[in-house]
Scaffold this motif. Structure first.
Motif, short mmCIF file in Angstrom:
data_model
loop_
_atom_site.label_atom_id
_atom_site.label_comp_id
_atom_site.label_asym_id
_atom_site.label_seq_id
_atom_site.Cartn_x
_atom_site.Cartn_y
_atom_site.Cartn_z
N UNK A 98 39.75 40.49 44.75
CA UNK A 98 40.34 39.15 44.68
C UNK A 98 40.00 38.50 43.35
N UNK A 99 40.95 37.73 42.84
CA UNK A 99 40.75 37.11 41.53
C UNK A 99 41.34 35.71 41.45
N UNK A 100 41.76 35.14 42.58
CA UNK A 100 42.31 33.79 42.57
C UNK A 100 41.19 32.77 42.38
N UNK A 101 41.27 32.02 41.33
CA UNK A 101 40.23 31.02 41.05
C UNK A 101 40.15 29.97 42.16
N UNK A 102 41.30 29.53 42.67
CA UNK A 102 41.30 28.51 43.72
C UNK A 102 40.60 29.00 44.98
N UNK A 103 40.71 30.29 45.27
CA UNK A 103 40.01 30.86 46.42
C UNK A 103 38.51 30.83 46.19
N UNK A 104 38.09 31.22 44.98
CA UNK A 104 36.67 31.16 44.63
C UNK A 104 36.11 29.76 44.81
N UNK A 105 36.86 28.78 44.34
CA UNK A 105 36.42 27.39 44.43
C UNK A 105 36.21 27.00 45.88
N UNK A 106 37.14 27.38 46.77
CA UNK A 106 37.01 27.01 48.18
C UNK A 106 35.84 27.73 48.84
N UNK A 107 35.60 28.97 48.45
CA UNK A 107 34.46 29.71 49.00
C UNK A 107 33.15 29.02 48.65
N UNK A 108 33.03 28.58 47.41
CA UNK A 108 31.80 27.91 46.97
C UNK A 108 31.68 26.52 47.59
#
Length: 214
Positions: A98-108
């Motif tokens: 996975x490489x979607x930045x918005x997904x990373x932001x939500x995970x954090x």
């Protein structure tokens, strides 16, 4: 003493009534089964995302953060982001890459607000720059993660469980799509979003087995 003259008529009536009674009770049983089935069907929802030809021109929409319609890739991305953002207690993400930045932001964000966030990925995460950056970013933010250790195989699952311990709010998505820009705009892919408890239970068992063995 039973009048033997009325026995034959009684036997006839009994034999005549028996099929009617059986039919009546079978119909009642069938009706209850149908009602139960409808109750089960109404108890969960499902939503489909299909990436196809119409999404192949949507790459710029992801950059501009604007949608071109209901089936725009940006709209699909935001659907998945909102799905994750709704997590109250846990997120279990099992994704090949996975490489979607918005997904990373939500995970954090979920991790920081106290939700249990766990991630399982494949070794490919360590071999590409963008994926490796995401992995390092999440790890440095304190998000627990595990990577498939076997060089001879791939951890090729793509699913995410949200609040799986809470029957009232548990939901998940799964499909063929990795959480990448390519998955949204370049591939023929699919994602299914649902709160079906049977599916959630089975995928939860798979996640816990992988987590224990990786």
């Amino acid at each position: 003493m039973v009048n033997i003259n009325i026995v034959p008529p009684l036997i006839f009536i009994a034999f005549s009534a028996f099929p009617l009674l059986v039919n009546y009770f079978l119909k009642r049983k069938y009706k209850r089964l149908i009602e139960k089935l409808h109750e089960t069907e109404d108890d969960y929802y499902h939503q489909f995302i299909f990436v196809s030809f119409i999404n192949f021109d949507c790459r710029q929409h992801l950059i501009d953060k604007r949608e071109c319609g209901e089936h725009c890739s940006y709209n699909y991305q935001q659907t998945l982001v909102r799905f994750m953002a709704s997590a109250k207690s846990s997120i279990c993400l099992c994704m090949y890459t996975f490489s979607m930045r918005d997904i990373n932001v939500e995970l954090i964000k979920a991790h920081k607000r106290g939700a249990s966030v766990r991630i399982i990925a494949d070794q490919i995460m360590l071999k590409t720059d963008v994926a490796k950056h995401n992995l390092t970013f999440l790890k440095n933010s304190g998000v627990p993660l595990k990577v498939q250790p076997n060089n001879q195989s791939m951890m090729h699952h793509k699913f995410c469980l949200i609040d799986k311990e809470d029957r009232d709010s548990a939901k998940m998505f799964f499909g063929s799509m990795n959480l990448t820009t390519q998955g949204l705009v370049s591939n023929f892919d699919n994602v299914v979003l649902t709160n079906n408890s049977t599916m959630i239970q089975r995928f939860s068992e798979e996640f816990e087995e992988l987590w224990a063995n990786f």
